[in-house]
Design an enzyme around this catalytic site. Structure first.
Site, mmCIF file in Angstrom:
data_model
loop_
_atom_site.group_PDB
_atom_site.id
_atom_site.type_symbol
_atom_site.label_atom_id
_atom_site.label_comp_id
_atom_site.label_asym_id
_atom_site.label_seq_id
_atom_site.Cartn_x
_atom_site.Cartn_y
_atom_site.Cartn_z
ATOM 1 C CE1 TYR A 59 60.067 36.854 15.402
ATOM 2 C CE2 TYR A 59 60.835 37.270 17.626
ATOM 3 C CZ TYR A 59 61.050 36.743 16.369
ATOM 4 O OH TYR A 59 62.222 36.104 16.091
ATOM 5 C CG HIS A 127 64.312 39.113 11.546
ATOM 6 N ND1 HIS A 127 63.073 39.322 12.093
ATOM 7 C CD2 HIS A 127 64.590 37.806 11.800
ATOM 8 C CE1 HIS A 127 62.627 38.214 12.655
ATOM 9 N NE2 HIS A 127 63.531 37.281 12.479
ATOM 10 C CB SER A 206 64.127 26.752 15.987
ATOM 11 O OG SER A 206 63.121 27.689 15.698
ATOM 12 N N PRO A 207 66.362 25.955 18.902
ATOM 13 C CG PRO A 207 67.052 26.432 21.083
ATOM 14 C CD PRO A 207 66.295 27.021 19.927
ATOM 15 C CG LEU A 208 64.418 23.061 22.634
ATOM 16 C CD1 LEU A 208 63.417 23.261 23.757
ATOM 17 C CD2 LEU A 208 65.500 22.066 23.056
ATOM 18 N N GLY A 209 64.264 22.350 17.760
ATOM 19 C CA GLY A 209 63.579 21.899 16.555
ATOM 20 C C GLY A 209 62.120 22.300 16.533
ATOM 21 N NE ARG A 210 61.060 26.193 12.617
ATOM 22 C CZ ARG A 210 61.259 27.509 12.619
ATOM 23 N NH1 ARG A 210 60.565 28.259 13.447
ATOM 24 N NH2 ARG A 210 62.156 28.055 11.818
ATOM 25 N N GLY A 211 60.178 22.556 18.943
ATOM 26 C CA GLY A 211 59.470 21.669 19.862
ATOM 27 C C GLY A 211 59.529 20.211 19.491
ATOM 28 C CG PHE A 212 60.235 17.091 15.725
ATOM 29 C CD1 PHE A 212 58.999 16.518 15.475
ATOM 30 C CD2 PHE A 212 61.371 16.363 15.401
ATOM 31 C CE1 PHE A 212 58.901 15.250 14.913
ATOM 32 C CE2 PHE A 212 61.286 15.107 14.840
ATOM 33 C CZ PHE A 212 60.038 14.548 14.595
#
Length: 335
Positions: A59, A127, A206-212
């Site tokens: 990162y 990873h 990404s539990p929020l769908g990358r913000g989607f």
């Protein structure tokens, strides 16, 4: 006062806060970042009780670990620290080289410890899987880091069920980290069941769908920043994105009924889904803003009805587009 965040136990006796923080969001993958704001957000995580902090050597080319070192310098004993090794290329630039040989494992942990300015990592992940190296060699080298006192627990990211079983035969595995959310459920086919069977915890990224799933992306115009890598992902392509807004609409409708936010509903669904499938699940949503840390933590107070869970299950099963342009990069492409 906000409700205190409980702790849960993943695998191998590793205790973490019931919701974590994905620090990748503090590098410019979704747009520009401000280091001062990022550090303030990290401090707010600890103040709020979100003490499970997740980073990786890749990162920001190591800059994310250096940022977290500033947090650790003041509050190391409050943090359950996770970092990763294995990606040798630059995925954002299209290079997906991976390494899992024993020499590289030892090299990477020493480099991460220097950047983080700490003596030990609480959870060290592979990873990505190096298909040219037996997973037994990679995990065997990781186990040597535990014996050397450089690492406390081992984790694996984006592995298949068979790869997980092979790894556990070498050394206990505390957690599998893979993408998992209302709109990304391929891990439910095999990997989650294997984790439950083996007593391994699950850490959804990404539990929020990358913000989607929060409703902040309604069109490709919302991905206008050249630094936003979502614009290259199949689910964010124009036609797929339009179709996938149906999932967001269901999340938003349930959020309105719950008096909650879309993010809280998406995280609550994931917690309930883990319980249904018999696995301890600790998501690591990321954000640049302290207020979002509070919002995400509030998901622990949201209890969805059976009807709401069924509606979300149905909506999630109709998602259009793969979660990555090259599925060989993730476990779904190797099952």
């Amino acid at each position: 006062m906000p409700t205190a965040i409980p702790t849960v136990e993943l695998g191998d006796g590793l205790t973490v806060s019931a919701i974590g923080f994905g620090a990748m969001a503090l590098t410019p993958v979704y747009g520009e970042v401000d280091d001062a704001e990022s550090l303030a957000t990290l401090h707010h995580c600890l103040d709020r009780g979100v003490t499970f902090i997740d980073t990786a050597n890749i990162y920001g080319g190591g800059e994310n670990e250096r940022l977290i070192a500033k947090l650790l310098a003041e509050r190391r004993d409050e943090v359950t620290l996770a970092t990763k090794f294995g990606i040798a290329g630059s995925p954002l630039a299209g290079s997906r080289a991976v390494r899992g040989d024993a020499a590289y494992v030892h090299e990477c942990i020493d480099e991460s410890l220097r950047r983080l300015d700490t003596d030990v990592v609480d959870l060290y992940y592979m990873h990505r899987r190096d298909l040219d190296v037996p997973i037994e060699e990679t995990v065997g080298a990781m186990a040597e880091l535990v014996s050397a006192g450089k690492v406390r627990h081992l984790g694996l990211s984006e592995v298949t069920a068979d790869e997980l079983r092979a790894a556990v035969a070498v050394h206990p595995i505390a957690a599998v980290q893979s993408e998992w959310s209302v709109w990304s459920r391929d891990v439910e086919r095999n990997v989650v069941a294997a984790a439950a069977e083996l007593g391994v915890g699950f850490v959804p990224y990404s539990p929020l769908g990358r913000g989607f799933l929060t409703g902040t992306v309604r069109s490709t115009a919302d991905l206008s920043s050249p630094a936003d890598f979502r614009s290259r992902m199949p689910r964010f392509a124009h036609d797929a994105l339009d179709a996938n807004l149906a999932v967001v609409d269901v999340v938003t409708s349930i959020a309105d009924a719950q008096g909650a936010t879309g993010a809280q509903v998406a995280l609550a669904w994931l917690r309930h889904r883990g319980e249904q499938l018999g696995v301890i699940s600790v998501p690591i949503p990321g954000t640049r803003r302290a207020a979002r840390v509070d919002e995400n933590a509030g998901s622990l107070n949201v209890t969805l009805t059976p009807e709401q869970l069924a509606a979300l299950d149905s909506a999630g099963s109709a998602v259009s587009g793969d979660r990555f342009e090259d599925l060989s990069w993730v476990s779904a492409g190797r099952e």
